[in-house]
Design a protein around this motif. Structure first.
Motif, PDB file in Angstrom:
ATOM      1  N   ILE A  77      32.608  39.270  40.390  1.00 14.54           N
ATOM      2  CA  ILE A  77      33.192  38.686  38.973  1.00 14.54           C
ATOM      3  C   ILE A  77      32.446  39.058  38.102  1.00 14.54           C
ATOM      4  CG2 ILE A  77      33.708  36.376  37.983  1.00 14.54           C
ATOM      5  CD1 ILE A  77      35.772  37.098  39.703  1.00 14.54           C
ATOM      6  N   GLU A  78      30.969  38.995  37.983  1.00  9.82           N
ATOM      7  CA  GLU A  78      30.076  39.091  36.836  1.00  9.82           C
ATOM      8  C   GLU A  78      30.317  40.706  36.325  1.00  9.82           C
ATOM      9  OE1 GLU A  78      26.273  38.035  37.215  1.00  9.82           O
ATOM     10  OE2 GLU A  78      26.460  36.254  38.464  1.00  9.82           O
ATOM     11  N   GLN A  79      30.486  41.585  37.470  1.00 12.38           N
ATOM     12  CA  GLN A  79      30.865  42.845  36.929  1.00 12.38           C
ATOM     13  C   GLN A  79      31.935  43.030  36.260  1.00 12.38           C
ATOM     14  OE1 GLN A  79      29.345  46.332  39.412  1.00 12.38           O
ATOM     15  NE2 GLN A  79      28.494  44.912  40.948  1.00 12.38           N
ATOM     16  N   PHE A  80      33.154  42.275  36.759  1.00 11.48           N
ATOM     17  CA  PHE A  80      34.497  42.361  36.087  1.00 11.48           C
ATOM     18  C   PHE A  80      34.333  41.929  34.479  1.00 11.48           C
ATOM     19  CE2 PHE A  80      36.528  41.626  40.254  1.00 11.48           C
ATOM     20  CZ  PHE A  80      36.528  42.780  40.688  1.00 11.48           C
ATOM     21  N   LYS A  81      33.412  40.957  34.299  1.00  7.60           N
ATOM     22  CA  LYS A  81      33.044  40.298  32.967  1.00  7.60           C
ATOM     23  C   LYS A  81      32.474  41.357  32.103  1.00  7.60           C
ATOM     24  CE  LYS A  81      33.250  35.433  33.946  1.00  7.60           C
ATOM     25  NZ  LYS A  81      32.329  34.191  34.288  1.00  7.60           N
ATOM     26  N   LEU A  82      31.588  42.054  32.678  1.00 12.84           N
ATOM     27  CA  LEU A  82      30.619  43.111  31.950  1.00 12.84           C
ATOM     28  C   LEU A  82      31.353  44.258  31.588  1.00 12.84           C
ATOM     29  CD1 LEU A  82      27.127  42.945  33.762  1.00 12.84           C
ATOM     30  CD2 LEU A  82      27.511  42.476  31.535  1.00 12.84           C
ATOM     31  N   TYR A  83      31.976  44.999  32.668  1.00 11.01           N
ATOM     32  CA  TYR A  83      32.752  46.346  32.695  1.00 11.01           C
ATOM     33  C   TYR A  83      34.047  46.398  32.690  1.00 11.01           C
ATOM     34  CZ  TYR A  83      27.798  47.062  34.631  1.00 11.01           C
ATOM     35  OH  TYR A  83      26.414  46.938  34.672  1.00 11.01           O
ATOM     36  N   ALA A  84      34.770  45.518  33.209  1.00  9.24           N
ATOM     37  CA  ALA A  84      36.095  45.636  33.048  1.00  9.24           C
ATOM     38  C   ALA A  84      37.105  44.329  33.262  1.00  9.24           C
ATOM     39  CB  ALA A  84      36.787  46.224  34.723  1.00  9.24           C
ATOM     40  N   PRO A  85      36.907  43.493  32.122  1.00 11.24           N
ATOM     41  CA  PRO A  85      37.687  42.201  32.077  1.00 11.24           C
ATOM     42  C   PRO A  85      39.018  42.408  32.307  1.00 11.24           C
ATOM     43  CG  PRO A  85      36.999  43.346  29.826  1.00 11.24           C
ATOM     44  CD  PRO A  85      36.169  44.085  30.747  1.00 11.24           C
ATOM     45  N   GLU A  86      39.666  43.535  32.049  1.00  9.72           N
ATOM     46  CA  GLU A  86      41.028  43.352  32.280  1.00  9.72           C
ATOM     47  C   GLU A  86      41.511  43.271  34.008  1.00  9.72           C
ATOM     48  OE1 GLU A  86      39.559  47.733  32.600  1.00  9.72           O
ATOM     49  OE2 GLU A  86      39.196  46.009  31.345  1.00  9.72           O
ATOM     50  N   VAL A  87      40.610  43.740  34.761  1.00  6.49           N
ATOM     51  CA  VAL A  87      40.613  43.302  36.204  1.00  6.49           C
ATOM     52  C   VAL A  87      40.702  41.840  36.495  1.00  6.49           C
ATOM     53  CG1 VAL A  87      39.903  43.650  38.632  1.00  6.49           C
ATOM     54  CG2 VAL A  87      39.699  45.455  36.925  1.00  6.49           C
ATOM     55  N   LEU A  88      39.693  41.147  35.924  1.00  9.05           N
ATOM     56  CA  LEU A  88      39.853  39.730  35.983  1.00  9.05           C
ATOM     57  C   LEU A  88      40.861  38.986  35.620  1.00  9.05           C
ATOM     58  CD1 LEU A  88      38.111  37.371  37.000  1.00  9.05           C
ATOM     59  CD2 LEU A  88      37.109  37.157  34.641  1.00  9.05           C
ATOM     60  N   GLU A  89      41.605  39.603  34.643  1.00  5.73           N
ATOM     61  CA  GLU A  89      42.915  38.911  33.835  1.00  5.73           C
ATOM     62  C   GLU A  89      43.905  39.326  34.888  1.00  5.73           C
ATOM     63  OE1 GLU A  89      43.244  36.825  31.259  1.00  5.73           O
ATOM     64  OE2 GLU A  89      41.144  37.001  31.258  1.00  5.73           O
ATOM     65  N   SER A  90      43.866  40.335  35.643  1.00  8.09           N
ATOM     66  CA  SER A  90      45.054  40.590  36.594  1.00  8.09           C
ATOM     67  C   SER A  90      45.018  39.950  37.712  1.00  8.09           C
ATOM     68  CB  SER A  90      45.054  42.160  36.854  1.00  8.09           C
ATOM     69  OG  SER A  90      43.743  42.547  37.636  1.00  8.09           O
ATOM     70  N   PHE A  91      43.746  39.449  38.116  1.00 10.11           N
ATOM     71  CA  PHE A  91      43.581  38.611  39.278  1.00 10.11           C
ATOM     72  C   PHE A  91      44.116  37.046  38.909  1.00 10.11           C
ATOM     73  CE2 PHE A  91      40.628  41.338  41.227  1.00 10.11           C
ATOM     74  CZ  PHE A  91      41.352  41.500  42.827  1.00 10.11           C
ATOM     75  N   ARG A  92      43.701  36.649  37.493  1.00 10.50           N
ATOM     76  CA  ARG A  92      44.387  35.336  36.995  1.00 10.50           C
ATOM     77  C   ARG A  92      45.847  35.345  37.040  1.00 10.50           C
ATOM     78  NH1 ARG A  92      40.278  33.438  32.433  1.00 10.50           N
ATOM     79  NH2 ARG A  92      41.353  31.448  32.577  1.00 10.50           N
ATOM     80  N   ALA A  93      46.382  36.695  36.842  1.00 10.77           N
ATOM     81  CA  ALA A  93      47.939  36.717  36.737  1.00 10.77           C
ATOM     82  C   ALA A  93      48.593  36.537  38.048  1.00 10.77           C
ATOM     83  CB  ALA A  93      48.460  37.978  35.941  1.00 10.77           C
ATOM     84  N   LEU A  94      47.740  36.898  39.036  1.00 10.00           N
ATOM     85  CA  LEU A  94      48.190  36.711  40.428  1.00 10.00           C
ATOM     86  C   LEU A  94      48.025  35.208  40.732  1.00 10.00           C
ATOM     87  CD1 LEU A  94      46.802  39.800  42.480  1.00 10.00           C
ATOM     88  CD2 LEU A  94      49.002  39.566  41.800  1.00 10.00           C
ATOM     89  N   ALA A  95      47.039  34.472  40.317  1.00  2.00           N
ATOM     90  CA  ALA A  95      46.824  33.270  40.519  1.00  2.00           C
ATOM     91  C   ALA A  95      47.789  32.327  39.984  1.00  2.00           C
ATOM     92  CB  ALA A  95      45.307  32.800  40.136  1.00  2.00           C
ATOM     93  N   ALA A  96      48.425  32.683  38.666  1.00  2.00           N
ATOM     94  CA  ALA A  96      49.605  31.910  38.136  1.00  2.00           C
ATOM     95  C   ALA A  96      50.728  31.908  38.894  1.00  2.00           C
ATOM     96  CB  ALA A  96      49.828  32.614  36.767  1.00  2.00           C
ATOM     97  N   THR A  97      50.745  32.748  39.914  1.00  2.00           N
ATOM     98  CA  THR A  97      52.239  32.970  40.488  1.00  2.00           C
ATOM     99  C   THR A  97      52.533  31.734  41.626  1.00  2.00           C
ATOM    100  OG1 THR A  97      51.243  34.280  42.364  1.00  2.00           O
ATOM    101  CG2 THR A  97      52.377  35.611  40.497  1.00  2.00           C
ATOM    102  N   GLY A  98      51.113  31.236  42.042  1.00  2.00           N
ATOM    103  CA  GLY A  98      51.164  30.141  42.939  1.00  2.00           C
ATOM    104  C   GLY A  98      51.304  30.650  44.375  1.00  2.00           C
ATOM    105  N   GLN A  99      51.498  31.972  44.595  1.00  2.00           N
ATOM    106  CA  GLN A  99      51.489  32.594  45.859  1.00  2.00           C
ATOM    107  C   GLN A  99      50.237  33.075  46.291  1.00  2.00           C
ATOM    108  OE1 GLN A  99      54.732  32.056  47.296  1.00  2.00           O
ATOM    109  NE2 GLN A  99      54.775  30.895  45.601  1.00  2.00           N
ATOM    110  N   VAL A 100      49.234  33.138  45.690  1.00  2.00           N
ATOM    111  CA  VAL A 100      48.007  33.928  45.885  1.00  2.00           C
ATOM    112  C   VAL A 100      46.726  32.765  46.245  1.00  2.00           C
ATOM    113  CG1 VAL A 100      45.951  35.275  45.185  1.00  2.00           C
ATOM    114  CG2 VAL A 100      48.724  35.783  44.812  1.00  2.00           C
TER     115      VAL A 100
END
Length: 453
Positions: A77-100
């Motif tokens: 997670i720390e590396q996503f924040k540093l180098y690829a914040p778009e990856v973290l956002e894509s995981f948050r989009a999955l969380a928002a579905t309620g199916q993950v």
């Protein structure tokens, strides 16, 4: 009725730079930022972003019938924040579905459970808070680093309040029993145990792209049929694997993304099969027996034990020396030391020291920054030596260490003062040079006039 539990592990360590003996005491930065950023961006491009996009599409398409679970380490997670914040956002989009479902694990992807219960609990709590803050879920299920599990570890996890835990369906533990049922901890039956079906999981994770494999090519229809043909009494098929399977371990050209995309439809066309996340499996199925695991197991290599990380003297020495610092770390309040402490605990550092280069050699070489296990050991011990000096200075235990800490402080102040004086001297020299350059044109014109006269 059979349910399929798909679980993916997401982790990348902060790799060390080449840290020399002469750096000890002089340079306190240990990490190879360029390598860490390059590797993370490569995996994000090849795996995390396309796979997350595909899972989101599949979840929306199957309207509540397709579900998956993840555990993402704190250091990832720390590396996503540093180098690829778009990856973290894509995981948050999955969380928002309620199916993950997002599981808890050790923040630093460490083996601390083998050493200290209090430190283990602190890391798990730290990770669980991060999951809740980022994804809006309080984890109910635990997954230990590398699926490391024993009766004792399971009991610790149960007392922390988790309802279930994931581990390996190791043959030497199960014997004749099948991993395709729900089990419980032998010491604390309140904790449900989900066992990985390593045969079917490894068909995807390791054998999928192997053209010499007798079952190649593996299609989603064939795989679904294999599950359908299992004993009707078996209730859950736990498919656990690294998320990097998709696009990294198995490249896009192997057809791995097509396999994943069509798997839900092939599974769901059988009316007696479904998908579930781990907490649902733990709630809806009945325990058939306790899983007796007196000695720790893992999901690594043929042995399914700890030898990938602690199988030789180098690994054991590094591991023991690291955790000999725990008493001082429990008193440490320095944020920089605490962050480095987390990064140094990553199990990957011990994995790089592994000398098991026979059947599992390719696996151990994956993104390994060292040419030999011995280089990995020397580099790690150099870093650990410098870290120990810093920790002793910050948390001295006795008069000798206090004296050394004072001396270190005096030397550090001296170095700062010298550096400041050098900077001031450099400024004075630069100023003198500029003034000299301003005078030169006038002097040249004066000399030119004298020549004309």
């Amino acid at each position: 009725m059979k349910t399929i539990c798909l679980y993916f592990q997401v982790h990348q360590p902060f790799r060390f730079r080449r840290y020399r003996f002469f750096d000890i005491g002089n340079d306190h930065y240990y990490f190879d930022d360029y390598t860490n950023e390059s590797i993370l961006n490569k995996i994000a491009k090849d795996c995390y972003l396309p796979a997350n996009e595909l899972l989101l599409k599949m979840i929306n398409k199957h309207k509540g019938k397709f579900k998956v679970a993840f555990s993402i380490t704190g250091v990832a997670i720390e590396q996503f924040k540093l180098y690829a914040p778009e990856v973290l956002e894509s995981f948050r989009a999955l969380a928002a579905t309620g199916q993950v479902e997002f599981l808890a694990e050790t923040y630093a992807h460490s083996l601390v459970a083998l050493k200290d219960e209090e430190a283990f609990k602190d890391q798990v709590t730290m990770h669980a808070k991060m999951v809740e803050e980022l994804f809006g879920q309080k984890p109910k299920v635990f997954r230990n680093t590398e699926l490391v599990y024993s009766d004792k570890i399971g009991d610790m996890v149960a007392r922390m309040g988790f309802k279930a835990m994931l581990t390996e369906g190791a043959k030497h533990v199960l014997g004749w029993k099948s991993p395709n049922f729900l089990y419980c901890n032998a010491l604390n039956p309140r904790l449900k145990i989900l066992l990985k079906n390593f045969k079917l999981s490894d068909d995807i994770a390791f054998r999928f792209g192997n053209k010499d494999w007798s079952e190649w090519p593996l299609t989603s229809a064939k795989f679904a049929k294999w599950i359908k043909q299992l004993d009707k009494k078996e209730e859950v098929i736990n498919l656990f694997m690294d998320y990097e399977t998709f696009g990294e371990h198995q490249s896009k050209e192997t057809g791995i993304f097509d396999f994943l995309e069509h798997l839900p439809a092939e599974i769901l066309k059988y009316k007696d099969m479904s998908f579930s996340v781990p907490s649902e499996v733990a709630s809806e199925l009945q325990v058939v027996a306790p899983a007796n695991v007196p000695n720790p197991i893992s999901w690594a290599d043929e042995e399914r034990d700890l030898t990938a990380w602690l199988g030789n003297e180098m690994q054991q020495e590094a591991f023991d020396k690291l955790y000999s610092l725990l008493p001082k770390m429990k008193r440490c309040t320095d944020s920089k030391l605490m962050k480095d402490w987390n990064y140094m605990q990553c199990s990957d550092h011990f994995y790089y020291m592994c000398t098991k280069f026979f059947s599992d050699g390719d696996v151990h070489a994956y993104f390994n920054p060292y040419e030999t296990p011995y280089e990995a050991f020397i580099n790690y011990m150099n870093v650990l030596s410098d870290f120990t000096l810093r920790l002793n200075a910050a948390v001295p235990f006795n008069s000798e260490e206090k004296e050394l800490a004072n001396l270190a402080g005096i030397l550090e102040e001296r170095d700062i003062k010298i550096k400041k004086l050098e900077e001031e001297l450099q400024k004075l020299r630069s100023r003198k040079k500029r003034n000299s350059n301003k005078k030169n044109p006038t002097q040249k014109r004066t000399r030119a006039k004298k020549v004309e006269e």
